[in-house]
Design a protein around this motif. Sequence first.
Motif, PDB file in Angstrom:
ATOM      1  N   TYR A  19       0.855  -1.179   0.000  1.00 22.34           N
ATOM      2  CA  TYR A  19       0.000   0.000   0.000  1.00 22.34           C
ATOM      3  C   TYR A  19       0.887   1.224   0.000  1.00 22.34           C
ATOM      4  CZ  TYR A  19      -4.162   2.738   0.903  1.00 22.34           C
ATOM      5  OH  TYR A  19      -5.197   3.625   0.784  1.00 22.34           O
ATOM      6  N   GLU A  20       0.438   2.298  -0.660  1.00 15.33           N
ATOM      7  CA  GLU A  20       1.302   3.461  -0.851  1.00 15.33           C
ATOM      8  C   GLU A  20       1.620   4.233   0.419  1.00 15.33           C
ATOM      9  OE1 GLU A  20      -2.942   4.716  -1.896  1.00 15.33           O
ATOM     10  OE2 GLU A  20      -1.645   3.127  -2.595  1.00 15.33           O
ATOM     11  N   PRO A  27     -10.885   8.903   7.674  1.00 14.75           N
ATOM     12  CA  PRO A  27     -11.684   7.678   7.556  1.00 14.75           C
ATOM     13  C   PRO A  27     -11.611   7.081   6.143  1.00 14.75           C
ATOM     14  CG  PRO A  27     -12.915   9.335   8.748  1.00 14.75           C
ATOM     15  CD  PRO A  27     -11.667  10.009   8.220  1.00 14.75           C
ATOM     16  N   TYR A  28     -11.542   7.944   5.141  1.00 16.09           N
ATOM     17  CA  TYR A  28     -11.458   7.465   3.764  1.00 16.09           C
ATOM     18  C   TYR A  28     -10.191   6.645   3.532  1.00 16.09           C
ATOM     19  CZ  TYR A  28     -11.563   7.328  -1.317  1.00 16.09           C
ATOM     20  OH  TYR A  28     -11.553   6.902  -2.624  1.00 16.09           O
ATOM     21  N   GLU A  29      -9.058   7.062   4.123  1.00 12.75           N
ATOM     22  CA  GLU A  29      -7.815   6.287   4.002  1.00 12.75           C
ATOM     23  C   GLU A  29      -7.984   4.898   4.615  1.00 12.75           C
ATOM     24  OE1 GLU A  29      -4.769   6.662   2.540  1.00 12.75           O
ATOM     25  OE2 GLU A  29      -5.612   8.432   1.585  1.00 12.75           O
ATOM     26  N   GLY A  30      -8.642   4.841   5.778  1.00 14.17           N
ATOM     27  CA  GLY A  30      -8.914   3.551   6.403  1.00 14.17           C
ATOM     28  C   GLY A  30      -9.777   2.682   5.523  1.00 14.17           C
ATOM     29  N   PHE A  31     -10.801   3.274   4.919  1.00 14.86           N
ATOM     30  CA  PHE A  31     -11.684   2.560   3.999  1.00 14.86           C
ATOM     31  C   PHE A  31     -10.890   1.974   2.830  1.00 14.86           C
ATOM     32  CE2 PHE A  31     -13.741   3.124  -0.161  1.00 14.86           C
ATOM     33  CZ  PHE A  31     -14.673   2.100  -0.089  1.00 14.86           C
ATOM     34  N   LEU A  34      -8.880  -1.088   3.924  1.00 12.81           N
ATOM     35  CA  LEU A  34      -9.759  -2.230   4.165  1.00 12.81           C
ATOM     36  C   LEU A  34     -10.339  -2.772   2.866  1.00 12.81           C
ATOM     37  CD1 LEU A  34     -11.537  -1.054   7.413  1.00 12.81           C
ATOM     38  CD2 LEU A  34      -9.873  -2.895   7.194  1.00 12.81           C
ATOM     39  N   LYS A  35     -10.699  -1.901   1.946  1.00 10.18           N
ATOM     40  CA  LYS A  35     -11.222  -2.329   0.641  1.00 10.18           C
ATOM     41  C   LYS A  35     -10.192  -3.159  -0.109  1.00 10.18           C
ATOM     42  CE  LYS A  35     -13.839  -1.569  -3.243  1.00 10.18           C
ATOM     43  NZ  LYS A  35     -14.625  -2.712  -3.544  1.00 10.18           N
ATOM     44  N   LYS A  36      -8.951  -2.715  -0.083  1.00 11.30           N
ATOM     45  CA  LYS A  36      -7.896  -3.477  -0.765  1.00 11.30           C
ATOM     46  C   LYS A  36      -7.684  -4.834  -0.091  1.00 11.30           C
ATOM     47  CE  LYS A  36      -3.282  -3.273  -2.592  1.00 11.30           C
ATOM     48  NZ  LYS A  36      -2.228  -2.471  -3.108  1.00 11.30           N
ATOM     49  N   PHE A  37      -7.791  -4.886   1.224  1.00 10.33           N
ATOM     50  CA  PHE A  37      -7.573  -6.120   1.981  1.00 10.33           C
ATOM     51  C   PHE A  37      -8.726  -7.110   1.800  1.00 10.33           C
ATOM     52  CE2 PHE A  37      -7.788  -8.296   6.262  1.00 10.33           C
ATOM     53  CZ  PHE A  37      -6.698  -9.132   6.045  1.00 10.33           C
ATOM     54  N   ILE A  38      -9.954  -6.627   1.931  1.00  8.05           N
ATOM     55  CA  ILE A  38     -11.114  -7.511   1.818  1.00  8.05           C
ATOM     56  C   ILE A  38     -11.416  -7.837   0.362  1.00  8.05           C
ATOM     57  CG2 ILE A  38     -13.595  -7.692   2.216  1.00  8.05           C
ATOM     58  CD1 ILE A  38     -13.201  -5.945   4.727  1.00  8.05           C
ATOM     59  N   GLY A  39     -11.231  -6.858  -0.508  1.00  8.61           N
ATOM     60  CA  GLY A  39     -11.456  -7.076  -1.930  1.00  8.61           C
ATOM     61  C   GLY A  39     -12.895  -7.377  -2.271  1.00  8.61           C
ATOM     62  N   ASP A  40     -13.070  -8.202  -3.263  1.00  7.55           N
ATOM     63  CA  ASP A  40     -14.400  -8.580  -3.737  1.00  7.55           C
ATOM     64  C   ASP A  40     -14.768  -9.962  -3.226  1.00  7.55           C
ATOM     65  OD1 ASP A  40     -14.711  -6.176  -5.156  1.00  7.55           O
ATOM     66  OD2 ASP A  40     -13.603  -6.985  -6.863  1.00  7.55           O
ATOM     67  N   SER A  41     -14.604 -10.173  -1.958  1.00  6.36           N
ATOM     68  CA  SER A  41     -14.887 -11.470  -1.355  1.00  6.36           C
ATOM     69  C   SER A  41     -16.354 -11.842  -1.541  1.00  6.36           C
ATOM     70  CB  SER A  41     -14.545 -11.446   0.134  1.00  6.36           C
ATOM     71  OG  SER A  41     -14.875 -12.675   0.723  1.00  6.36           O
ATOM     72  N   ASP A  52      -0.774   2.676  15.524  1.00  9.65           N
ATOM     73  CA  ASP A  52       0.019   3.124  16.670  1.00  9.65           C
ATOM     74  C   ASP A  52      -0.378   4.565  17.023  1.00  9.65           C
ATOM     75  OD1 ASP A  52       1.335   4.815  14.856  1.00  9.65           O
ATOM     76  OD2 ASP A  52       3.189   3.656  14.846  1.00  9.65           O
ATOM     77  N   THR A  53       0.378   5.206  17.887  1.00  6.65           N
ATOM     78  CA  THR A  53       0.035   6.558  18.347  1.00  6.65           C
ATOM     79  C   THR A  53       0.182   7.623  17.262  1.00  6.65           C
ATOM     80  OG1 THR A  53       2.270   6.882  19.197  1.00  6.65           O
ATOM     81  CG2 THR A  53       0.604   6.074  20.753  1.00  6.65           C
ATOM     82  N   LYS A  54       0.887   7.310  16.189  1.00  6.29           N
ATOM     83  CA  LYS A  54       1.041   8.250  15.072  1.00  6.29           C
ATOM     84  C   LYS A  54       0.150   7.861  13.890  1.00  6.29           C
ATOM     85  CE  LYS A  54       5.580   9.689  16.453  1.00  6.29           C
ATOM     86  NZ  LYS A  54       6.967   9.902  16.115  1.00  6.29           N
ATOM     87  N   ASN A  55      -0.828   6.993  14.161  1.00  2.98           N
ATOM     88  CA  ASN A  55      -1.782   6.510  13.154  1.00  2.98           C
ATOM     89  C   ASN A  55      -1.128   5.727  12.018  1.00  2.98           C
ATOM     90  OD1 ASN A  55      -3.990   7.442  14.553  1.00  2.98           O
ATOM     91  ND2 ASN A  55      -4.057   9.382  13.457  1.00  2.98           N
ATOM     92  N   LYS A  56       0.001   5.118  12.304  1.00  4.01           N
ATOM     93  CA  LYS A  56       0.634   4.235  11.333  1.00  4.01           C
ATOM     94  C   LYS A  56       0.084   2.823  11.564  1.00  4.01           C
ATOM     95  CE  LYS A  56       4.600   4.790   9.630  1.00  4.01           C
ATOM     96  NZ  LYS A  56       4.866   5.367   8.364  1.00  4.01           N
ATOM     97  N   ILE A  57      -0.170   2.128  10.477  1.00  7.75           N
ATOM     98  CA  ILE A  57      -0.742   0.787  10.556  1.00  7.75           C
ATOM     99  C   ILE A  57       0.271  -0.176  11.174  1.00  7.75           C
ATOM    100  CG2 ILE A  57      -1.662  -1.142   9.229  1.00  7.75           C
ATOM    101  CD1 ILE A  57      -2.478   0.975   7.095  1.00  7.75           C
TER     102      ILE A  57
END
Length: 103
Positions: A19-20, A27-31, A34-41, A52-57
């Motif tokens: 991911y870039e 919230p859109y970044e989180g979406f 998650l969209k890339k992870f879940i995909g078209d299941s 983490d505390t700096k909002n890094k995944i």
Amino acid sequence: MENIQIVSIKMVKEKNLEYENTQILSPYEGFKVLKKFIGDSDREILAVLTLDTKNKITSLTKASIGSLNSSIVHPREVFKTAILSNAATIIVGHNHPSGDPLN
């Protein structure tokens, strides 16, 4: 005399998701992650993204894989990953295989 089990709990990295940007600033970044992870299941999936505390995944996991139109999940499954990855924040999301978020 009875025995007491001595245990250790570990997270196991299964694979990477390219991911870039790994910092979530909206919230859109989180979406998008998650969209890339879940995909078209073809089944409902409830995913947990930990930050983490700096909002890094710090981690991403499927807390529940359900059926075509439902996914039952216990809070324990959501928070297990958050605790193990020392998360400051979590983002939880799920998909709608039908494509209709109202059904």
